[in-house]
Structures are given as C-alpha cells and as structure tokens.
Design an enzyme around this catalytic site. Structure first.
Site, PDB file in Angstrom:
ATOM      1  N   GLU A  20      11.917  -2.413  12.738  1.00  0.00           N
ATOM      2  CA  GLU A  20      11.477  -1.471  11.715  1.00  0.00           C
ATOM      3  C   GLU A  20      10.232  -0.738  12.191  1.00  0.00           C
ATOM      4  OE1 GLU A  20      10.747  -1.444   6.896  1.00  0.00           O
ATOM      5  OE2 GLU A  20      10.091  -3.195   8.038  1.00  0.00           O
TER       6      GLU A  20
ATOM      7  N   GLU B  66      11.179  -8.009  -2.048  1.00  0.00           N
ATOM      8  CA  GLU B  66      11.733  -6.820  -1.406  1.00  0.00           C
ATOM      9  C   GLU B  66      11.018  -6.664  -0.084  1.00  0.00           C
ATOM     10  OE1 GLU B  66      11.320  -2.252  -1.794  1.00  0.00           O
ATOM     11  OE2 GLU B  66      12.624  -2.889  -3.435  1.00  0.00           O
TER      12      GLU B  66
ATOM     13  N   SER C   9      -5.334  -4.208  -0.253  1.00  0.00           N
ATOM     14  CA  SER C   9      -6.742  -3.829  -0.180  1.00  0.00           C
ATOM     15  C   SER C   9      -6.946  -2.357   0.145  1.00  0.00           C
ATOM     16  CB  SER C   9      -7.457  -4.687   0.878  1.00  0.00           C
ATOM     17  OG  SER C   9      -7.366  -6.061   0.561  1.00  0.00           O
TER      18      SER C   9
ATOM     19  N   GLY D  66       6.853  -6.433   0.625  1.00  0.00           N
ATOM     20  CA  GLY D  66       6.146  -6.330   1.900  1.00  0.00           C
ATOM     21  C   GLY D  66       7.064  -6.624   3.065  1.00  0.00           C
TER      22      GLY D  66
ATOM     23  N   TRP E  70       0.798  -1.224   0.000  1.00  0.00           N
ATOM     24  CA  TRP E  70       0.000   0.000   0.000  1.00  0.00           C
ATOM     25  C   TRP E  70       0.833   1.277   0.000  1.00  0.00           C
ATOM     26  CZ3 TRP E  70       1.817   2.530   4.133  1.00  0.00           C
ATOM     27  CH2 TRP E  70       2.286   1.778   5.217  1.00  0.00           C
ATOM     28  N   ASN E  71       2.105   1.206   0.368  1.00  0.00           N
ATOM     29  CA  ASN E  71       2.827   2.452   0.641  1.00  0.00           C
ATOM     30  C   ASN E  71       3.131   3.273  -0.604  1.00  0.00           C
ATOM     31  OD1 ASN E  71       4.667   0.339  -0.021  1.00  0.00           O
ATOM     32  ND2 ASN E  71       6.351   1.535   0.799  1.00  0.00           N
TER      33      ASN E  71
END
Length: 537
Positions: free
Chosen positions: A406, A274, A204, A252, A177-178
C-alpha cells in the site's frame, strides 16, 4: 477563504504569501486554547501541532497520561449509565441538532481540516457532509435499529420472545489523520445513538479538527462526559484505551490493527477494524471512456490518494487501453494542484514526511526496475513541503514494491488485461479487500462481476462515493483490510449486545406432573412434525 478576508479563528502570521496565500494566516491562540481545553490532560506536557501546508505552528496539544485515560473511563461510565436510560427520541433529537450545527460551522471545520492535513478544501467539505449525513441517518432510523423486536417462541401463544439491543458501555475510538473530521466523529455517532459513551483518541497530527466535533456535540446537548477526548501516542494512550473499553473501533494500518485485535482478544471484547487496502479499478471493454477517466481521477487522487478506499491498481481492457490511458493522463495533467483554502484546488498535499518518503520510494523503486512514469513522479516543495505530483505508472511488475504494498499517496499503476476472468483474478491478488470500482455500460454485468471481487465495497460506474455516501450501506473490509462494518444497521448494532428475553405463559416447558417423561418426549416429537408440516420454523 481568501487571503484578503480571513475566517474567524485565523490571524495574520509571519509567512510570505507569495507562493501560498494561505500561509499568511495562523490560528488564534485563544481559539486553539478553547478547543484543546476539552482534552482530559493533567500531565503538564504538550505536543506542538504543525501545518503540513507550510510548517507553521498551529498550537500546543495537551497530552494525556495513563491516569487521565483511567479518569476518562470513570467519568464516561457514569455518564453512560444515565444516558442509557434516555429515550431513543431524545437521542435522535440531539443528533439532529448536531447535524444542523455541523452544517452551520462548515467553514470553520474546513479551515482547520485544511490547515492540519493540507487536503483540498473540496475534500474537507466531503467530511462535513458525511458527518452531517451520518447524524441524520441514525437519528431517522434509530427506532428501526434499536426497538425491541418480537421473535417467534417455541410454543406459539404460550412463549413470548423479545430481543433487545442493549449498549456495550464505553466505546474506545482510535481514529486516523487522513479524514480527521469524519473518521473522528462518524464512528462515534451510532455509538451514542445506541446508548454508549465514547473515549476517543484522534491522531496527533489532526487533533484540532476532531475537537471541533466534540465542541459541537456538547453544544447540541450531549452530556459533557459522554464523549471524552484524550491525546497522546497510540503506543501509550491507544493501548490504555484498549485495556479499558467495552468495545474498540480502530481505523488505521493493518499492522497496527492486528495489535489492536490481539489486545481485544486478550480481554474477550469485540472490535471493528478498518485497515489497509490496495484497491483495484476495472475498466471493461464496453466502458464509457470519458466517464471512466473522470472517475479514475477521483478514485486515485482524491485527498492526494490518502483515502482508505482510493485506487492504487488500474486494470484496463486491452480493447480500450490506449484510448482510456490517453484520457486519464490528460485529465490528470489538467488538475489544479495546490495547498491552501482555495476551492479551485483539485488535489492538496501529503500530510507528512513519512507519507512523502513512501511515495518517493515506491516511484524510485519502480522506475529503477523498468516502470515508466506517464505523468507526474516529482516532489513539489514549491507548492508545499510534502507535495507530490499525481503520478501514473506503466509497466509495473511483481518485483516492484508498488505492485503489492500500500502506498497511500497520489500514485497509480496501470495494467492491461485481455479477458474479464484474468482481470478478476488480478483484482483479487494480495491479502487486502477493502474497495473496488468497475466501469461498464452493462450495469447488470458489473454487479455480477462485483460478487466475484473479494472486497467489502464495490462501486459500479463510480469510484467509491456510491457506497461511502449511502449511509444505509455497510462499509468495511475483507481479509487483511479489516473486520466489522461501519454504516447501516451493522454500524450501530456493533455497539450493542443482543439480549433475548423469554416470557412463558400458561404452563412451563416441561412435563406436567401427571405425564411421564417418556410420553412427554413422544408428544414433543409429534408436535415437531406437525409444526414442520404447516411450515413453521
């Protein structure tokens, strides 16, 4: 887009624009229906998309069943068989038409990306530009990457070797999504260029942005079934893709990436992943302080820190630490914060409550254990529901969660170092290795240090754009930040199988009937020595 002059596809909505001018507009239902009609879905179920800018509904997203995924692969395989027979020149021509369409529809793409992700419009434009660059790059270099290559044969003049790049088949792409436009589209474009079909599942939360790309692919001339979007939870739809694809491209988290890799290994298919990162930036003692401070702001707070290659750890030489930190804090505090379509916004919002919870937890844990907040540190619901201020921490220690985990948000930890060996060791701590940034007036020295950093990309005197925007430069992670590379030759070759074709002329590679095997073997040994003597491989 201003509140007084909405773009096509937007209509007036019920929300009060006093705190957020963009909140007074919603998406036209007909426009959403046009986009979502591209999803292969017969389940009858939908998921409601909501904007993180204001919680406003964006539209119902049809959900795909396992049977829909199966049907997607049946259609895609048929389309791929025909597409694989098209010429490289034709594929390049369609890619260039897509390039033009992306640029022509840039406002539409940015509008939806901002609505779905709450990112700053300037960050949304970077997605448009990157996708266009990717399409143009692979169109212009398609022959270099895919033409049949001649290789030396074992018997010069008598043995011909041709190396072909043949498509894998149907590629499964699972995107995050980013960066909802570039991550949904850029990995699939080289797959199409290489002769594959794509079945894609975008996240989504940002499905509409990805569907604009699918719409433009079809307008450009790619066959409808060559790229089929499906929708639904990763645990269901993503798994179904992994069980059917000839190759999987996933972007992801590291935890999910490991499960994807395990599923691919079970079927003996390849994948590129990635994954996460805890990326460092090194500010050396000879750095240009002003340039480094400006670059550090972009490295840390672009897309509210929700960028795989953004910085979360900053290592600063003791000799310049105080001066640098002063400028970095000042530049951070000068940022324009907001949520909406205004070009003046420097940093937008986090996308969800989950992201906000992580950032808040990391800050609270660090402060409770003795870290100092130099600026930021607060949730700002007055801007948007999930907005968190750009935050700089000092005094972070190894027992704090933010030290090694993270965050994926607008949060950076500062560390002093006294010599470069110490800084390199600190930069290489942990299990990640995606991106790093080095700031120094001695670019040659910076490149030498880069070779010692365990990261797939290292940028000298730049945050991340030098490698990310250079399409001929491969990009990906080391260690638990992933496997495989996007961009460059590596980015298209991953979607091909290497096939060697040998043509033998004059006589076969075996002993003639009138020569014994022993004599033939001696002759081969003499020939090998002669070939070595004249420098042959």
């Amino acid at each position: 887009m201003s509140a007084q002059n909405p773009e096509p596809g937007l209509v007036e909505g019920p929300h009060d624009p006093e705190h957020n001018p963009a909140a007074s507009y919603a998406l036209e239902p007909e426009y959403v229906a046009e986009l979502t009609s591209q999803i292969l879905s017969t389940s009858g179920t939908v998921a409601q998309g909501l904007s993180p800018i204001n919680g406003q509904p964006l539209g119902a997203i049809p959900q795909s069943s396992i049977e829909d995924v199966e049907e997607a692969f049946v259609r895609a395989r048929k389309a791929q068989e025909a597409w694989a027979r098209t010429s490289l020149d034709h594929r390049a021509e369609v890619l260039l038409r897509f390039h033009d369409l992306v640029l022509e529809h840039r406002d539409e793409i940015m509008d939806i990306a901002v609505w779905e992700s709450a990112k700053a419009r300037r960050d949304a434009y970077m997605e448009v530009y990157h996708v266009a660059l990717t399409a143009r790059y692979y169109a212009r270099t398609i022959h270099r990457h895919l033409d049949t290559e001649r290789r030396p044969g074992v018997v010069p003049g008598a043995t011909r070797i041709d190396v072909n790049r043949v498509p894998k088949g149907v590629v499964g792409i699972i995107s995050p999504w980013n960066y909802p436009f570039t991550m949904a589209m850029s990995d699939g474009l080289p797959a199409l260029a290489a002769g594959n079909a794509v079945v894609a599942k975008a996240d989504s939360q940002t499905m509409l942005t990805s569907l604009i790309g699918v719409k433009l692919l079809r307008e450009a001339g790619f066959p409808e079934d060559l790229w089929i979007p499906v929708a639904g939870p990763g645990s269901k739809v993503g798994t179904a893709i992994i069980e059917r694809a000839n190759y999987v491209c996933f972007t992801g988290s590291t935890a999910t990436g490991k499960r994807v890799a395990a599923g691919c290994a079970e079927r003996l298919i390849s994948c590129s992943l990635e994954l996460g990162g805890k990326n460092p930036i090194l500010v050396l003692k000879d750095a240009n302080i002003e340039r480094a401070a400006e670059g550090a702001v972009r490295a840390t707070f672009s897309n509210a820190g929700q960028l795989c290659v953004s910085t979360e750890r900053m290592l600063v030489a003791d000799e310049v630490y105080d001066r640098f930190v002063g400028r970095f804090v000042a530049r951070t505090e000068a940022m324009t914060l907001g949520a909406g379509q205004d070009w003046a916004i420097d940093m937008g919002s986090l996308i969800s409550q989950d992201q906000l919870d992580t950032v808040q937890a990391h800050v609270a844990d660090a402060v409770a254990k003795g870290a100092t907040v130099l600026t930021g540190g607060k949730h700002r619901p007055d801007i948007a529901p999930y907005f968190f201020e750009p935050t700089i921490l000092e005094g972070v220690t190894e027992d704090m969660d933010v030290c090694g985990k993270e965050t994926f948000g607008p949060l950076i930890s500062l560390y002093r170092f006294h010599d470069e060996t110490e800084a390199i060791a600190k930069a290489n701590e942990g299990n990640y290795g995606l991106n790093a940034s080095i700031w120094t007036r001695d670019a040659k020295r910076g490149r030498a240090i880069a070779r010692e950093i365990k990261a797939g990309t290292v940028n000298v005197n730049e945050a991340y754009a030098a490698t990310f925007a250079s399409l001929d430069a491969p990009m990906g992670g080391m260690r638990e930040s992933g496997v495989g590379r996007r961009q460059g030759a590596e980015g298209i070759h991953r979607y091909t199988e290497v096939q060697s074709v040998g043509t033998q002329r004059v006589y076969p590679i075996t002993a003639p009937g009138f020569v014994s095997n022993e004599l033939f073997a001696k002759g081969m040994a003499i020939t090998a020595k002669l070939m070595k003597g004249i420098g042959k491989a």
